[in-house]
Design a protein around this motif. Structure first.
Motif, PDB file in Angstrom:
ATOM      1  N   PHE A 293     109.130 -14.202  30.054  1.00  0.00           N
ATOM      2  CA  PHE A 293     109.388 -15.382  29.242  1.00  0.00           C
ATOM      3  C   PHE A 293     109.636 -16.590  30.128  1.00  0.00           C
ATOM      4  O   PHE A 293     110.326 -16.495  31.153  1.00  0.00           O
ATOM      5  CB  PHE A 293     110.625 -15.171  28.355  1.00  0.00           C
ATOM      6  CG  PHE A 293     110.487 -14.084  27.336  1.00  0.00           C
ATOM      7  CD1 PHE A 293     109.800 -14.290  26.152  1.00  0.00           C
ATOM      8  CD2 PHE A 293     111.065 -12.842  27.549  1.00  0.00           C
ATOM      9  CE1 PHE A 293     109.682 -13.296  25.204  1.00  0.00           C
ATOM     10  CE2 PHE A 293     110.964 -11.834  26.604  1.00  0.00           C
ATOM     11  CZ  PHE A 293     110.258 -12.063  25.432  1.00  0.00           C
TER      12      PHE A 293
ATOM     13  N   ARG B 279      97.369 -13.276  26.350  1.00  0.00           N
ATOM     14  CA  ARG B 279      98.631 -14.017  26.320  1.00  0.00           C
ATOM     15  C   ARG B 279      98.607 -15.065  25.214  1.00  0.00           C
ATOM     16  O   ARG B 279      99.594 -15.259  24.502  1.00  0.00           O
ATOM     17  CB  ARG B 279      98.871 -14.683  27.678  1.00  0.00           C
ATOM     18  CG  ARG B 279     100.220 -15.424  27.771  1.00  0.00           C
ATOM     19  CD  ARG B 279     100.316 -16.243  29.039  1.00  0.00           C
ATOM     20  NE  ARG B 279      99.359 -17.354  28.998  1.00  0.00           N
ATOM     21  CZ  ARG B 279      99.600 -18.521  28.383  1.00  0.00           C
ATOM     22  NH1 ARG B 279     100.753 -18.722  27.750  1.00  0.00           N
ATOM     23  NH2 ARG B 279      98.691 -19.470  28.402  1.00  0.00           N
ATOM     24  N   GLU B 280      97.462 -15.719  25.049  1.00  0.00           N
ATOM     25  CA  GLU B 280      97.362 -16.776  24.050  1.00  0.00           C
ATOM     26  C   GLU B 280      97.564 -16.224  22.633  1.00  0.00           C
ATOM     27  O   GLU B 280      98.262 -16.835  21.805  1.00  0.00           O
ATOM     28  CB  GLU B 280      95.989 -17.469  24.160  1.00  0.00           C
ATOM     29  CG  GLU B 280      95.807 -18.307  25.410  1.00  0.00           C
ATOM     30  CD  GLU B 280      95.561 -17.461  26.652  1.00  0.00           C
ATOM     31  OE1 GLU B 280      95.720 -17.999  27.775  1.00  0.00           O
ATOM     32  OE2 GLU B 280      95.212 -16.258  26.504  1.00  0.00           O
TER      33      GLU B 280
ATOM     34  N   GLN C 202     101.268 -15.170  22.203  1.00  0.00           N
ATOM     35  CA  GLN C 202     102.141 -16.337  22.103  1.00  0.00           C
ATOM     36  C   GLN C 202     102.014 -17.010  20.743  1.00  0.00           C
ATOM     37  O   GLN C 202     103.026 -17.431  20.158  1.00  0.00           O
ATOM     38  CB  GLN C 202     101.820 -17.346  23.206  1.00  0.00           C
ATOM     39  CG  GLN C 202     102.714 -18.598  23.142  1.00  0.00           C
ATOM     40  CD  GLN C 202     102.620 -19.420  24.402  1.00  0.00           C
ATOM     41  OE1 GLN C 202     103.089 -18.994  25.457  1.00  0.00           O
ATOM     42  NE2 GLN C 202     102.014 -20.591  24.291  1.00  0.00           N
TER      43      GLN C 202
ATOM     44  N   LEU D 149     103.964 -14.895  18.360  1.00  0.00           N
ATOM     45  CA  LEU D 149     105.399 -15.050  18.591  1.00  0.00           C
ATOM     46  C   LEU D 149     105.906 -16.359  18.007  1.00  0.00           C
ATOM     47  O   LEU D 149     106.959 -16.394  17.345  1.00  0.00           O
ATOM     48  CB  LEU D 149     105.696 -14.977  20.091  1.00  0.00           C
ATOM     49  CG  LEU D 149     107.158 -15.217  20.497  1.00  0.00           C
ATOM     50  CD1 LEU D 149     108.083 -14.207  19.830  1.00  0.00           C
ATOM     51  CD2 LEU D 149     107.303 -15.164  22.013  1.00  0.00           C
ATOM     52  N   ARG D 150     105.203 -17.421  18.235  1.00  0.00           N
ATOM     53  CA  ARG D 150     105.655 -18.710  17.698  1.00  0.00           C
ATOM     54  C   ARG D 150     105.613 -18.732  16.172  1.00  0.00           C
ATOM     55  O   ARG D 150     106.479 -19.312  15.525  1.00  0.00           O
ATOM     56  CB  ARG D 150     104.803 -19.834  18.287  1.00  0.00           C
ATOM     57  CG  ARG D 150     105.108 -20.076  19.770  1.00  0.00           C
ATOM     58  CD  ARG D 150     104.290 -21.213  20.349  1.00  0.00           C
ATOM     59  NE  ARG D 150     104.743 -21.514  21.717  1.00  0.00           N
ATOM     60  CZ  ARG D 150     104.207 -22.452  22.490  1.00  0.00           C
ATOM     61  NH1 ARG D 150     103.185 -23.196  22.032  1.00  0.00           N
ATOM     62  NH2 ARG D 150     104.677 -22.659  23.705  1.00  0.00           N
TER      63      ARG D 150
ATOM     64  N   GLU E 200     109.403 -22.433  19.791  1.00  0.00           N
ATOM     65  CA  GLU E 200     108.361 -22.811  20.743  1.00  0.00           C
ATOM     66  C   GLU E 200     108.421 -21.930  21.992  1.00  0.00           C
ATOM     67  O   GLU E 200     108.038 -22.346  23.084  1.00  0.00           O
ATOM     68  CB  GLU E 200     108.503 -24.285  21.125  1.00  0.00           C
ATOM     69  CG  GLU E 200     108.164 -25.242  19.994  1.00  0.00           C
ATOM     70  CD  GLU E 200     106.733 -25.081  19.514  1.00  0.00           C
ATOM     71  OE1 GLU E 200     105.819 -25.062  20.368  1.00  0.00           O
ATOM     72  OE2 GLU E 200     106.526 -24.942  18.283  1.00  0.00           O
TER      73      GLU E 200
ATOM     74  N   THR F 165     107.725 -19.565  24.958  1.00  0.00           N
ATOM     75  CA  THR F 165     106.505 -19.498  25.753  1.00  0.00           C
ATOM     76  C   THR F 165     106.467 -18.222  26.576  1.00  0.00           C
ATOM     77  O   THR F 165     107.466 -17.846  27.201  1.00  0.00           O
ATOM     78  CB  THR F 165     106.414 -20.712  26.697  1.00  0.00           C
ATOM     79  OG1 THR F 165     106.403 -21.911  25.909  1.00  0.00           O
ATOM     80  CG2 THR F 165     105.144 -20.659  27.528  1.00  0.00           C
ATOM     81  N   LEU F 166     105.316 -17.562  26.549  1.00  0.00           N
ATOM     82  CA  LEU F 166     105.106 -16.381  27.368  1.00  0.00           C
ATOM     83  C   LEU F 166     104.432 -16.817  28.661  1.00  0.00           C
ATOM     84  O   LEU F 166     103.297 -17.293  28.651  1.00  0.00           O
ATOM     85  CB  LEU F 166     104.227 -15.361  26.639  1.00  0.00           C
ATOM     86  CG  LEU F 166     104.748 -14.858  25.288  1.00  0.00           C
ATOM     87  CD1 LEU F 166     103.770 -13.849  24.699  1.00  0.00           C
ATOM     88  CD2 LEU F 166     106.126 -14.252  25.425  1.00  0.00           C
ATOM     89  N   LYS F 167     105.131 -16.643  29.753  1.00  0.00           N
ATOM     90  CA  LYS F 167     104.561 -17.018  31.055  1.00  0.00           C
ATOM     91  C   LYS F 167     103.492 -16.028  31.478  1.00  0.00           C
ATOM     92  O   LYS F 167     102.446 -16.399  32.033  1.00  0.00           O
ATOM     93  CB  LYS F 167     105.664 -17.078  32.103  1.00  0.00           C
ATOM     94  CG  LYS F 167     105.193 -17.503  33.483  1.00  0.00           C
ATOM     95  CD  LYS F 167     106.365 -17.584  34.448  1.00  0.00           C
ATOM     96  CE  LYS F 167     105.906 -17.999  35.841  1.00  0.00           C
ATOM     97  NZ  LYS F 167     107.063 -18.071  36.785  1.00  0.00           N
TER      98      LYS F 167
END
Length: 506
Positions: free
Chosen positions: A209, A254-255, A258, A261-262, A268, A270-272
């Motif tokens: 995260f 990841r996109e 994410q 998740l949002r 907001e 964010t998954l790094k």
């Protein structure tokens, strides 16, 4: 030719293989994957919970300490002092539909027939730990395991089953599919798989995260779904009520994660980075029977449902414990004619109940304008002593009751861990996989009857520290009470009839 071929070297297949080998059967396990330690089995994605019923099962086969060690759990966290006068109140309880319940609200008085012993509570573990313990046990008992051998064909006649896997053909007297929710054996053997379509797509992932403070720990119900963070580093779970439309053939980028998740968290966050991820749904399906000729199913091959409440692994272990001794007796030729049929009649209703338990949780968590009102009502009801106790009884694995034709409330249930004056416990007596006739007030006619089944039933007499009002009990190899005698009456069939019913001809 082997007595039994098992497709699938997951916990259910390995437990079943060990049960059969313990009873003297020759067993071959065929596993699709070549790697015994795939990343999805390790923590955090491999996180699983063993309920009290499964812990009791491992205890009764002498594997509890190995499981505790592999899981990093201390014995004091699951056991109780066997010298205690009564069983302690439960110390662990899961959740219902993401609603955390207080274990202190359980009413111990409503939990009849509990005695203190080494297996009193569930604990968290991983698929890797369970598989490692069971692999070692199976191999020690002489089970052959072939990895990298996916099943591609199944045929059977009145005497044998032929299985094609990994480019070779294997013959056996019986085949058991323990090859998961997308079971090849189930499909090839023609089982009917029926149930309900999904309402959500779920995700589990190990991530990094950028801003973990945005997401509190624990289950978080939201207007659009649910997300979960556990203390395990980077562990993330999500449920997105979009009708279960995500295609599992798609890559979990990841996109995509994410965006989900949002949407479900309303933040907001964010998954790094995404290190590992998997998806699932709440599709709830069950085969109409667990046996088709010489092919049987167990675990997820026989039933699938959402992982809410952590019942899948435990349900499969229960299948294996119920089936193992029955199939072994059938292989030996000393089983009653209908013994193997009782696998379906006993386990199918248990599986159906778990599927409904899962469906009820999904319905409670479903999003929409009316969801908060329903969730608050369920939260209020579950927060009462009766509600919390009901959840424990449904989820602990200790209170299933098979219909064995008796009104005596202990018959058909798992036996308490009776402990004799010399310190011997029922758990000790069940480790060799035989049935047990406990005679608390030594009676010659009981001893004489048991003599005729001495290769299948161990007769043990002696005063227990607490007899719970019983004089004698017949315990099946899976720990289920098959017959009981009290000072006032002999419950159910006579002992000789019960011995013949479960253990065949003398």
């Amino acid at each position: 030719m082997h007595d039994v071929v098992i497709a699938g070297a997951g916990p259910v297949g390995l437990f079943l293989a060990s049960e059969l080998a313990l009873a003297g059967c020759s067993v071959l396990v065929l596993e699709r994957d070549a790697d015994p330690h795939p990343p999805l089995k390790a923590l955090p994605l491999g996180l699983r919970g063993l309920n009290a019923g499964s812990v009791e099962t491992f205890y009764r086969r002498g594997m509890l300490q190995s499981m505790l060690t592999a899981s990093g759990v201390g014995a004091a966290n699951v056991g109780a002092d066997p010298e205690a006068d009564q069983a302690p109140a439960p110390r662990s309880l899961g959740h219902f539909a993401g609603i955390t319940l207080d274990v202190g609200d359980i009413d111990p008085a409503a939990l009849a027939y509990r005695l203190p012993g080494p297996a009193m509570d569930g604990f968290m573990t991983s698929l890797e730990a369970v598989s490692d313990v069971l692999t070692e046990r199976a191999e020690t008992l002489g089970v052959s395991i072939v990895r990298g051998a996916p099943v591609t064909a199944v045929s059977q006649d009145e005497q044998t089953v032929t299985v094609s896997a990994g480019g070779q053909d294997y013959s056996a007297r019986w085949l058991v599919g323990c090859d998961g929710g997308r079971s090849t054996v189930r499909s090839l053997a023609g089982f009917t798989f029926a149930g309900t379509d999904p309402l959500f797509t779920g995700y589990v992932a190990k991530v990094t995260f950028t801003d973990p403070h945005e997401l509190p720990l624990g289950f978080q119900l939201t207007p659009t779904g649910m997300y979960l963070r556990t203390p395990l580093e980077g562990h993330l779970g999500m449920m997105d009520f979009e009708g279960g439309t995500f295609d599992r053939t798609q890559q979990l980028t990841r996109e995509h994660l994410q965006a989900v998740l949002r949407r479900v968290s309303g933040t907001e966050a964010t998954l790094k980075e995404v290190h590992l991820a998997s998806s699932f749904t709440d599709r709830a399906m069950q085969t109409t029977t667990y046996r088709n000729g010489r092919v049987l199913l167990a675990g997820d091959a026989a039933h699938i449902h959402s992982p809410l409440g952590g019942q899948g692994l435990n349900l499969g272990i229960g299948d294996a414990m119920n089936l193992g001794w029955k199939l072994a007796a059938t292989v030996r030729g000393d089983a009653p004619d209908d013994l193997l049929d009782t696998y379906t009649t006993e386990r199918h209703p248990v599986g159906a109940a778990i599927l409904d338990w899962s469906r009820a949780q999904v319905a409670t968590m479903n999003s929409g304008p009316n969801a908060p009102a329903l969730q608050q009502l369920v939260r209020d009801l579950m927060g009462t002593p009766d509600g919390t106790t009901h959840v424990y009884r449904r989820s602990s694995g200790l209170f299933h009751r098979y219909n064995l034709g008796s009104e005596q409330p202990l018959i058909g249930r798992t036996a308490p861990d009776f402990r004799l004056a010399d310190g011997t416990s029922l758990g000790d007596l069940l480790q060799d996989g035989r049935g047990v006739l406990l005679d608390f007030n030594p009676q010659q006619h009981l001893s004489e009857q048991a003599t005729h089944w001495k290769d299948r039933v161990r007769y043990v007499s002696g005063r227990p520290r607490n007899d719970l009002g019983f004089q004698a009990l017949l315990i099946r190899p899976d720990g289920i009470v098959a017959w009981a005698e009290t000072p006032s009456t002999a419950a159910g069939d006579d002992l000789c009839g019960s011995l013949a019913r479960w253990f065949g001809r003398s």
